[in-house]
Design a protein around this motif. Structure first.
Motif, PDB file in Angstrom:
ATOM      1  N   PRO A 164      -0.708  -3.136  21.339  1.00 52.02           N
ATOM      2  CA  PRO A 164      -1.525  -2.221  20.536  1.00 52.02           C
ATOM      3  C   PRO A 164      -0.714  -0.989  20.117  1.00 52.02           C
ATOM      4  CG  PRO A 164      -2.678  -2.871  22.554  1.00 52.02           C
ATOM      5  CD  PRO A 164      -1.256  -3.329  22.689  1.00 52.02           C
ATOM      6  N   MET A 165      -0.665  -0.751  18.822  1.00 52.39           N
ATOM      7  CA  MET A 165       0.138   0.361  18.287  1.00 52.39           C
ATOM      8  C   MET A 165      -0.574   1.005  17.104  1.00 52.39           C
ATOM      9  SD  MET A 165       3.080   0.500  19.951  1.00 52.39           S
ATOM     10  CE  MET A 165       4.241   1.335  18.897  1.00 52.39           C
ATOM     11  N   ALA A 166      -0.196   2.262  16.870  1.00 60.52           N
ATOM     12  CA  ALA A 166      -0.591   2.972  15.666  1.00 60.52           C
ATOM     13  C   ALA A 166       0.689   3.390  14.967  1.00 60.52           C
ATOM     14  CB  ALA A 166      -1.431   4.203  16.012  1.00 60.52           C
ATOM     15  N   VAL A 167       0.615   3.517  13.655  1.00 64.03           N
ATOM     16  CA  VAL A 167       1.766   3.969  12.879  1.00 64.03           C
ATOM     17  C   VAL A 167       1.289   4.992  11.857  1.00 64.03           C
ATOM     18  CG1 VAL A 167       1.610   2.036  11.230  1.00 64.03           C
ATOM     19  CG2 VAL A 167       3.772   3.253  11.505  1.00 64.03           C
ATOM     20  N   ILE A 168       2.044   6.086  11.791  1.00 66.40           N
ATOM     21  CA  ILE A 168       1.786   7.118  10.784  1.00 66.40           C
ATOM     22  C   ILE A 168       2.888   6.989   9.740  1.00 66.40           C
ATOM     23  CG2 ILE A 168       1.643   9.588  10.315  1.00 66.40           C
ATOM     24  CD1 ILE A 168       0.707   9.903  13.240  1.00 66.40           C
ATOM     25  N   ILE A 169       2.474   6.843   8.496  1.00 65.70           N
ATOM     26  CA  ILE A 169       3.430   6.648   7.406  1.00 65.70           C
ATOM     27  C   ILE A 169       3.369   7.866   6.484  1.00 65.70           C
ATOM     28  CG2 ILE A 169       4.040   5.156   5.477  1.00 65.70           C
ATOM     29  CD1 ILE A 169       2.624   2.888   7.044  1.00 65.70           C
ATOM     30  N   PRO A 170       4.522   8.481   6.228  1.00 65.79           N
ATOM     31  CA  PRO A 170       4.550   9.672   5.384  1.00 65.79           C
ATOM     32  C   PRO A 170       4.306   9.324   3.912  1.00 65.79           C
ATOM     33  CG  PRO A 170       6.783   9.035   5.940  1.00 65.79           C
ATOM     34  CD  PRO A 170       5.864   8.115   6.704  1.00 65.79           C
ATOM     35  N   PRO A 171       3.980  10.337   3.114  1.00 63.95           N
ATOM     36  CA  PRO A 171       3.800  10.075   1.674  1.00 63.95           C
ATOM     37  C   PRO A 171       5.046   9.453   1.061  1.00 63.95           C
ATOM     38  CG  PRO A 171       3.205  12.344   2.230  1.00 63.95           C
ATOM     39  CD  PRO A 171       3.824  11.744   3.441  1.00 63.95           C
ATOM     40  N   HIS A 229       0.855  -1.185   0.000  1.00 60.10           N
ATOM     41  CA  HIS A 229       0.000   0.000   0.000  1.00 60.10           C
ATOM     42  C   HIS A 229       0.891   1.234   0.000  1.00 60.10           C
ATOM     43  CE1 HIS A 229      -3.831   2.006   0.966  1.00 60.10           C
ATOM     44  NE2 HIS A 229      -3.046   2.889   1.576  1.00 60.10           N
ATOM     45  N   GLU A 230       0.557   2.210  -0.810  1.00 56.95           N
ATOM     46  CA  GLU A 230       1.389   3.414  -0.904  1.00 56.95           C
ATOM     47  C   GLU A 230       0.544   4.603  -1.330  1.00 56.95           C
ATOM     48  OE1 GLU A 230       4.289   4.608  -4.402  1.00 56.95           O
ATOM     49  OE2 GLU A 230       5.295   3.213  -3.045  1.00 56.95           O
ATOM     50  N   HIS A 231       0.779   5.754  -0.693  1.00 50.13           N
ATOM     51  CA  HIS A 231       0.215   7.029  -1.147  1.00 50.13           C
ATOM     52  C   HIS A 231       1.362   7.990  -1.391  1.00 50.13           C
ATOM     53  CE1 HIS A 231      -3.870   6.140   0.879  1.00 50.13           C
ATOM     54  NE2 HIS A 231      -3.930   5.888  -0.404  1.00 50.13           N
ATOM     55  N   ARG A 232       1.311   8.704  -2.448  1.00 53.15           N
ATOM     56  CA  ARG A 232       2.384   9.634  -2.798  1.00 53.15           C
ATOM     57  C   ARG A 232       2.197  11.022  -2.197  1.00 53.15           C
ATOM     58  NH1 ARG A 232       5.726   7.656  -6.867  1.00 53.15           N
ATOM     59  NH2 ARG A 232       4.928   5.784  -7.857  1.00 53.15           N
ATOM     60  N   PHE A 233       0.960  11.378  -1.792  1.00 53.72           N
ATOM     61  CA  PHE A 233       0.711  12.750  -1.367  1.00 53.72           C
ATOM     62  C   PHE A 233       0.011  12.883  -0.021  1.00 53.72           C
ATOM     63  CE2 PHE A 233       0.615  12.636  -6.050  1.00 53.72           C
ATOM     64  CZ  PHE A 233       1.747  13.387  -6.294  1.00 53.72           C
ATOM     65  N   GLN A 234      -0.227  11.806   0.686  1.00 50.19           N
ATOM     66  CA  GLN A 234      -0.909  11.916   1.979  1.00 50.19           C
ATOM     67  C   GLN A 234      -0.264  11.000   3.010  1.00 50.19           C
ATOM     68  OE1 GLN A 234      -4.843  10.513   0.838  1.00 50.19           O
ATOM     69  NE2 GLN A 234      -4.621   8.741   2.167  1.00 50.19           N
ATOM     70  N   TYR A 235      -0.418  11.381   4.265  1.00 47.98           N
ATOM     71  CA  TYR A 235       0.010  10.542   5.375  1.00 47.98           C
ATOM     72  C   TYR A 235      -1.057   9.477   5.616  1.00 47.98           C
ATOM     73  CZ  TYR A 235       3.785  13.659   6.738  1.00 47.98           C
ATOM     74  OH  TYR A 235       4.946  14.381   6.769  1.00 47.98           O
ATOM     75  N   ASP A 236      -0.643   8.290   5.982  1.00 44.47           N
ATOM     76  CA  ASP A 236      -1.562   7.222   6.359  1.00 44.47           C
ATOM     77  C   ASP A 236      -1.403   6.923   7.842  1.00 44.47           C
ATOM     78  OD1 ASP A 236      -2.718   6.760   3.877  1.00 44.47           O
ATOM     79  OD2 ASP A 236      -1.251   5.243   3.312  1.00 44.47           O
ATOM     80  N   LEU A 237      -2.502   6.606   8.495  1.00 43.32           N
ATOM     81  CA  LEU A 237      -2.510   6.214   9.900  1.00 43.32           C
ATOM     82  C   LEU A 237      -3.130   4.829   9.984  1.00 43.32           C
ATOM     83  CD1 LEU A 237      -2.444   6.629  12.999  1.00 43.32           C
ATOM     84  CD2 LEU A 237      -4.617   7.828  12.779  1.00 43.32           C
TER      85      LEU A 237
END
Length: 109
Positions: free
Chosen positions: A102-109, A58-66
């Motif tokens: 339990p964890m969350a991860v924010i992935i940059p574009p 999974h990949e986004h080029r212009f948005q952060y994913d949580l």
């Protein structure tokens, strides 16, 4: 393509806390006061993955994913930096998260 293990520039991990009582439980997934404004997600959803199933890539080029992992089982999460201009280009990060952690991860574009 060869990857080496390490931390990836711009990826933010944070613990999730389940608040339980006799009615069930609640888990805050996102709070404005816990992450930098540039990382605010563009959308949010809940997904359930059946045992033995693999999702991605999974990949986004212009948005952060949580992404949030809180159970009912554990997940092996594979991240890799495919951004040619990143200081951590070709770094891979693997984490086991979910019910036991339990964890969350924010992935940059």
């Amino acid at each position: 393509m060869t990857f080496h293990d390490g931390e990836i520039e711009g990826v933010i991990w944070y613990s999730l806390t389940r608040y339980e009582d006799m009615r069930g439980w609640l888990c805050e997934l996102f709070r404005y006061d816990e992450i930098p404004p540039v990382c605010y997600p563009q959308m949010a959803y809940v997904s359930m993955t059946r045992p033995g199933v693999i999702r991605g890539p999974h990949e986004h080029r212009f948005q952060y994913d949580l992404f949030c992992f809180f159970g009912p089982s554990d997940f092996r999460v594979y991240l890799w930096d495919n951004r040619r201009t990143s200081s951590t280009y070709r770094v891979r990060q693997i984490a086991v998260v979910g019910e036991s952690r339990p964890m969350a991860v924010i992935i940059p574009p």
